[in-house]
Design a protein around this motif. Structure first.
Motif, PDB file in Angstrom:
ATOM      1  N   TRP A 101      -1.821   2.334   9.003  1.00 56.54           N
ATOM      2  CA  TRP A 101      -1.147   2.070   7.651  1.00 56.54           C
ATOM      3  C   TRP A 101      -1.924   2.715   6.458  1.00 56.54           C
ATOM      4  O   TRP A 101      -1.456   3.247   5.603  1.00 56.54           O
ATOM      5  CB  TRP A 101      -0.290   1.035   7.574  1.00 56.54           C
ATOM      6  CG  TRP A 101      -1.116  -0.249   7.349  1.00 56.54           C
ATOM      7  CD1 TRP A 101      -1.122  -1.290   8.356  1.00 56.54           C
ATOM      8  CD2 TRP A 101      -1.791  -0.889   6.422  1.00 56.54           C
ATOM      9  NE1 TRP A 101      -1.807  -2.509   7.899  1.00 56.54           N
ATOM     10  CE2 TRP A 101      -2.191  -2.105   6.458  1.00 56.54           C
ATOM     11  CE3 TRP A 101      -1.861  -0.426   4.876  1.00 56.54           C
ATOM     12  CZ2 TRP A 101      -2.940  -2.910   5.731  1.00 56.54           C
ATOM     13  CZ3 TRP A 101      -2.609  -1.193   4.331  1.00 56.54           C
ATOM     14  CH2 TRP A 101      -3.072  -2.552   4.313  1.00 56.54           C
ATOM     15  N   ALA A 102      -3.163   2.358   6.562  1.00 57.53           N
ATOM     16  CA  ALA A 102      -4.300   2.631   5.429  1.00 57.53           C
ATOM     17  C   ALA A 102      -4.333   4.319   5.660  1.00 57.53           C
ATOM     18  O   ALA A 102      -4.206   4.886   4.279  1.00 57.53           O
ATOM     19  CB  ALA A 102      -5.579   1.822   5.681  1.00 57.53           C
ATOM     20  N   VAL A 103      -4.368   4.864   6.566  1.00 59.04           N
ATOM     21  CA  VAL A 103      -4.805   6.204   6.583  1.00 59.04           C
ATOM     22  C   VAL A 103      -3.440   6.968   6.150  1.00 59.04           C
ATOM     23  O   VAL A 103      -3.547   8.146   5.463  1.00 59.04           O
ATOM     24  CB  VAL A 103      -5.314   6.675   7.934  1.00 59.04           C
ATOM     25  CG1 VAL A 103      -4.957   8.183   8.088  1.00 59.04           C
ATOM     26  CG2 VAL A 103      -6.674   6.413   8.172  1.00 59.04           C
ATOM     27  N   ASN A 104      -2.435   6.481   6.703  1.00 60.43           N
ATOM     28  CA  ASN A 104      -0.932   7.088   6.434  1.00 60.43           C
ATOM     29  C   ASN A 104      -0.739   6.980   5.010  1.00 60.43           C
ATOM     30  O   ASN A 104      -0.175   8.082   4.124  1.00 60.43           O
ATOM     31  CB  ASN A 104       0.024   6.485   7.126  1.00 60.43           C
ATOM     32  CG  ASN A 104       0.178   7.142   8.454  1.00 60.43           C
ATOM     33  OD1 ASN A 104      -0.166   8.325   8.684  1.00 60.43           O
ATOM     34  ND2 ASN A 104       1.036   6.374   9.249  1.00 60.43           N
ATOM     35  N   CYS A 127       0.665  -1.268   0.014  1.00 59.42           N
ATOM     36  CA  CYS A 127       0.222   0.006  -0.065  1.00 59.42           C
ATOM     37  C   CYS A 127       1.054   1.161  -0.111  1.00 59.42           C
ATOM     38  O   CYS A 127       0.518   2.238  -0.759  1.00 59.42           O
ATOM     39  CB  CYS A 127      -0.918   0.021   1.198  1.00 59.42           C
ATOM     40  SG  CYS A 127      -2.378   1.005   1.143  1.00 59.42           S
ATOM     41  N   GLN A 128       2.132   1.066   0.798  1.00 58.62           N
ATOM     42  CA  GLN A 128       2.733   2.474   0.734  1.00 58.62           C
ATOM     43  C   GLN A 128       3.666   2.698  -0.916  1.00 58.62           C
ATOM     44  O   GLN A 128       3.645   3.668  -1.038  1.00 58.62           O
ATOM     45  CB  GLN A 128       3.952   2.194   1.766  1.00 58.62           C
ATOM     46  CG  GLN A 128       4.871   3.456   1.938  1.00 58.62           C
ATOM     47  CD  GLN A 128       6.038   3.611   2.801  1.00 58.62           C
ATOM     48  OE1 GLN A 128       6.687   2.477   2.817  1.00 58.62           O
ATOM     49  NE2 GLN A 128       5.873   4.361   3.948  1.00 58.62           N
ATOM     50  N   GLN A 129       3.926   1.575  -1.364  1.00 63.98           N
ATOM     51  CA  GLN A 129       4.222   1.684  -2.660  1.00 63.98           C
ATOM     52  C   GLN A 129       3.422   2.288  -3.650  1.00 63.98           C
ATOM     53  O   GLN A 129       3.886   2.976  -4.554  1.00 63.98           O
ATOM     54  CB  GLN A 129       4.705   0.225  -3.260  1.00 63.98           C
ATOM     55  CG  GLN A 129       5.784  -0.380  -2.518  1.00 63.98           C
ATOM     56  CD  GLN A 129       6.113  -1.943  -2.892  1.00 63.98           C
ATOM     57  OE1 GLN A 129       5.441  -2.493  -3.521  1.00 63.98           O
ATOM     58  NE2 GLN A 129       7.126  -2.402  -2.041  1.00 63.98           N
ATOM     59  N   LEU A 130       2.075   1.904  -3.590  1.00 62.00           N
ATOM     60  CA  LEU A 130       0.993   2.395  -4.080  1.00 62.00           C
ATOM     61  C   LEU A 130       0.945   4.025  -4.093  1.00 62.00           C
ATOM     62  O   LEU A 130       0.571   4.808  -4.850  1.00 62.00           O
ATOM     63  CB  LEU A 130      -0.246   1.731  -4.021  1.00 62.00           C
ATOM     64  CG  LEU A 130      -0.285   0.471  -4.724  1.00 62.00           C
ATOM     65  CD1 LEU A 130      -1.298  -0.597  -4.039  1.00 62.00           C
ATOM     66  CD2 LEU A 130      -0.899   0.539  -6.254  1.00 62.00           C
TER      67      LEU A 130
END
Length: 769
Positions: A631-634, A584-587
């Motif tokens: 992690w989703a909000v971030n 998700c962070q990569q996206l």
């Protein structure tokens, strides 16, 4: 002997046959008899696939023309009176509940539709009355389909949604106050009658799905299990043996309701999602009960790791013996594509990593043999081990440049330059928006002509230049129509996009794509999720060209439309070898680059949709849920926080019952939220009042999943309801969701009424001022 079982099979067929038949029936191009015949053909084909694969326990009643919960609504005569009084045929009444019905004197909206647990499938909510009664339908579907299979030579295990889950997943109808679970004593006798009819038809075993057992249950729901299943078990000699099926989570926290299952044949648990529950479940089972071990993933497309599954199965057999263990899919295979054999264009090196429904059926049968006689399937075991090794060692998997960029992410990158009040003052001046601004969620109709031209371009029948010119004309048309309608913030209509996730995945490194791997989302709506096979990055801008073209031709602010990182992750088939937070962070980093490029090119309203935020939420409260939300909000904030104060960030949520994690929605710090609301009876709005939400909100004023055109009076009424919870200066006016599945006449009619309703309130509040 260890048996094998499948909990359910996809409905659509190898080439989306059911979708095509349904839509032909709705368009009055085929008869009801034709549609029913196509349903029968698909059922027979799917039973044959499973039998030929060697599966021992084959499901029936897993087929549905629209939705399996909707099937049960009609099965138990729980149809709201507003549909009954239309005097439609049973099939048309069924479809009216699923998608609405507006024809002649009949005008009824659809029932509410929400996500099925944490999947991208949508179910129709049972909608119950204060004076609710239940009665078994004549010619009950589960009995009819069992007999149909029997006649064709297939001895099946009918699948039912359990009485507790059916009620717990329902709601009180508008104007009613009933707690659905309080109706359990009325519903159980109908189940017993159905089970007796199945027994009389020759069924010796039934699968009853009680998936709510993976939730943190309300005391009232928890208390309903014991009397319900004691009443069912009391009829043991007159009903089939029962296996209770759970999936998508663990049931250890609900062990205290399991004594109610003492007379039951077996219990199914999801050992893909929660393998750690195996040991406590083994200890909890009664001395004669069977464990259905869900070791083949019903939710993802990765080939089963036979060695890991066999380790779990050996543990179960050691405790119970082979005759008390069933090898099964973790859940219904509804959530995966039909067959890998249809894929002719996948890269050769990744093809062997995947397994779709037909292949998973074979995996179940192979594992059942391998756990007692591995040499009988040695070739299959060796091929599986080779595929696992190939994937682990592939150069596709890891990109050092992506890892290096992730290591450089700082906390400051997750925050806007200023607070909302400061930046909204700048946005108001910059964008010149009126009170009650109107907009749409993004997409406009994907017409036949758009699909034809896209197919021609894909096949190389027209050049890129010709396709670009066609797309420009479609954008020009969308702008012209919005000019005529009088909307306040425009969208370019997304004619160039095939799907809100696939389109982006095709432009990102780390994905691969299929040609026929369709999965049902709701009704006849199918999606073809991309597959994440490696680290993700953005080689080039993805949406800037079309958005810039549209902005340069628009009289009003033009919205740039992006799909958020959580939704791109959740609506793809994610990797199972790297934590989802990493993917998700990569996206998010890829989308951050896109957001900044849009802003540089004159796009000052940017919508980053996150309809899957709720879907990804772990089903139970606790540390896992807290970690996910963090992690989703971030990830969302990392994607959006780099813009200037004067650029307005929107986000969209549909089918999101977010009352229990609203603080996370607020933490996204989007300037404007748009939410699905039209079928939620305003229940989502109250949370904004309770939480004193400071930013702007666009609750949907009409249901886009129905072809029905709402009158202006109905939209006015919805806006009036919204103003009970929201300040006038907060409120945006928009549909529930994107309009790609609708026809232009439906879109124009509905948006005309929406704009008129907004203008009415604009005048009312201008007069008050």
């Amino acid at each position: 002997m260890v048996q094998s079982a499948v909990l359910g099979f996809p409905r659509m067929g190898v080439l989306r046959d059911l979708k095509k038949a349904n839509e032909a029936y709705w368009a009055e191009k085929i008869s009801q008899a034709d549609l029913l015949a196509e349903g029968k053909r698909l059922r027979l084909a799917h039973w044959k696939i499973q039998k030929e694969a060697g599966v021992d326990i084959i499901p029936s009643n897993d087929f549905s023309f629209y939705d399996h919960i909707l099937d049960h609504i009609q099965l138990f005569n729980a149809v709201p009176e507003r549909y009954r009084r239309q005097k439609l045929s049973p099939l048309d009444e069924y479809f009216a509940m699923g998608r609405g019905h507006q024809k002649g004197d009949v005008d009824v909206p659809a029932l509410e539709m929400v996500k099925w647990f944490d999947s991208n499938y949508h179910y129709v909510k049972p909608t119950l009355q204060d004076n609710q009664t239940f009665a078994l339908a004549e010619d009950p579907k589960p009995v009819r389909e069992f007999l149909e299979a029997k006649e064709a030579g297939f001895h099946t295990r009918p699948v039912l949604v359990g009485p507790v889950s059916f009620l717990a997943l329902g709601k009180a109808d508008r104007g009613s106050k009933v707690d659905p679970i309080s109706l359990i004593d009325k519903l159980v006798p109908v189940y017993i009658e159905l089970l007796k009819q199945l027994k009389a038809a020759g069924a010796d075993h039934v699968q009853i799905d009680e998936p709510v057992l993976v939730f943190d249950l309300r005391p009232e729901v928890k208390a309903a299990f014991k009397p319900a299943y004691e009443a069912i078990s009391a009829q043991a000699s007159e009903i089939p043996a029962i296996t209770i099926a759970t999936y998508f989570g663990d049931i250890v926290h609900n062990f205290d309701v399991l004594p109610a299952f003492a007379n039951l044949h077996g219990l199914h648990v999801d050992l893909v999602r929660h393998p750690e529950q195996l040991e406590p479940v083994l200890k909890q089972l009664g001395p004669n009960q069977v464990l259905s071990a869900g070791v083949v993933d019903g939710r993802n497309i990765w080939k089963n790791n036979f060695q890991k599954s066999l380790d779990l199965l050996h543990t179960a057999i050691k405790a119970l013996g082979p005759e008390r263990v069933v090898v099964a899919t973790s859940s219904s295979l509804l959530h995966v594509p039909h067959t890998l054999a249809s894929e002719k264009k996948l890269p050769a090196d990744v093809y062997e990593w995947f397994s779709f429904a037909v292949e998973k059926v074979k995996e179940v049968a192979i594992l059942a043999k391998a756990v007692v006689d591995p040499e009988s399937v040695r070739a299959e075991l060796d091929a599986n081990a080779a595929a696992m090794k190939s994937r682990a060692e592939s150069a596709r998997t890891n990109d050092p440049a992506v890892a290096e960029r992730q290591a450089q992410v700082t906390d400051a990158m997750h925050h806007r330059q200023s607070d909302f009040e400061t930046r909204y003052a700048k946005q108001r001046t910059h964008l010149s928006l009126p009170l009650f601004p109107t907009t749409t969620i993004g997409s406009f109709p994907q017409t036949n002509e758009i699909r034809i031209q896209r197919a021609k371009f894909t096949k190389g029948e027209i050049t890129a230049e010709q396709y670009d010119e066609f797309i420009k004309k479609e954008i020009d048309l969308a702008i012209q129509i919005q000019d005529e309608l009088g909307l306040d913030v425009y969208v370019h209509g997304e004619p160039e996009r095939n799907d809100m996730v696939q389109y982006f995945g095709e432009r990102l490194k780390g994905f691969v794509f299929t040609t026929h791997a369709w999965v049902q989302s709701y009704g006849s709506r199918c999606v073809r999720p991309p597959i994440i096979v490696g680290d993700i990055s953005r080689p080039a801008p993805m949406t800037v060209k079309e958005s810039k073209y549209a902005a340069e031709r628009s009289k009003k602010p033009m919205k740039g439309m992006l799909t958020g990182p959580v939704t791109c992750l959740r609506w793809s088939f994610p990797r199972d070898d790297v934590h989802q937070s990493v993917q998700c962070q990569q996206l998010a980093l890829a989308l951050r680059d896109e957001v900044l490029d849009l802003e540089k090119n004159g796009i000052y309203v940017i919508q980053v949709d996150e309809p899957a935020l709720r879907e990804g939420l772990p089903l139970r409260k606790g540390p896992e849920r807290d970690a996910y939300l963090k992690w989703a909000v971030n990830s969302f904030k990392l994607a959006t926080a780099g813009v200037q104060d004067s650029t307005q960030i929107h986000s969209h949520f549909c089918y999101s019952e977010f009352q229990d994690f609203f603080y996370a929605i607020a933490a996204l710090d989007a300037d404007v939220l748009s939410i699905e609301n039209s079928k939620s009876d305003a229940k989502l709005l109250k949370v904004f009042e309770d939480e004193a939400y400071p930013r702007h909100i666009g609750p949907g004023v009409y249901d886009i999943h129905s072809p029905r055109i709402p009158p202006e009076s109905e939209i006015r009424q919805r806006i009036q309801e919204m103003l009970q919870y929201l300040r006038p200066e907060q409120l945006w006016i928009n549909p529930d969701c994107g309009l790609k599945t609708r026809k232009w006449d439906e879109v124009k009619g509905a948006l005309t009424n929406m704009v008129k309703a907004a203008q009415y309130f604009r005048e009312q509040y201008a007069n008050k001022a």
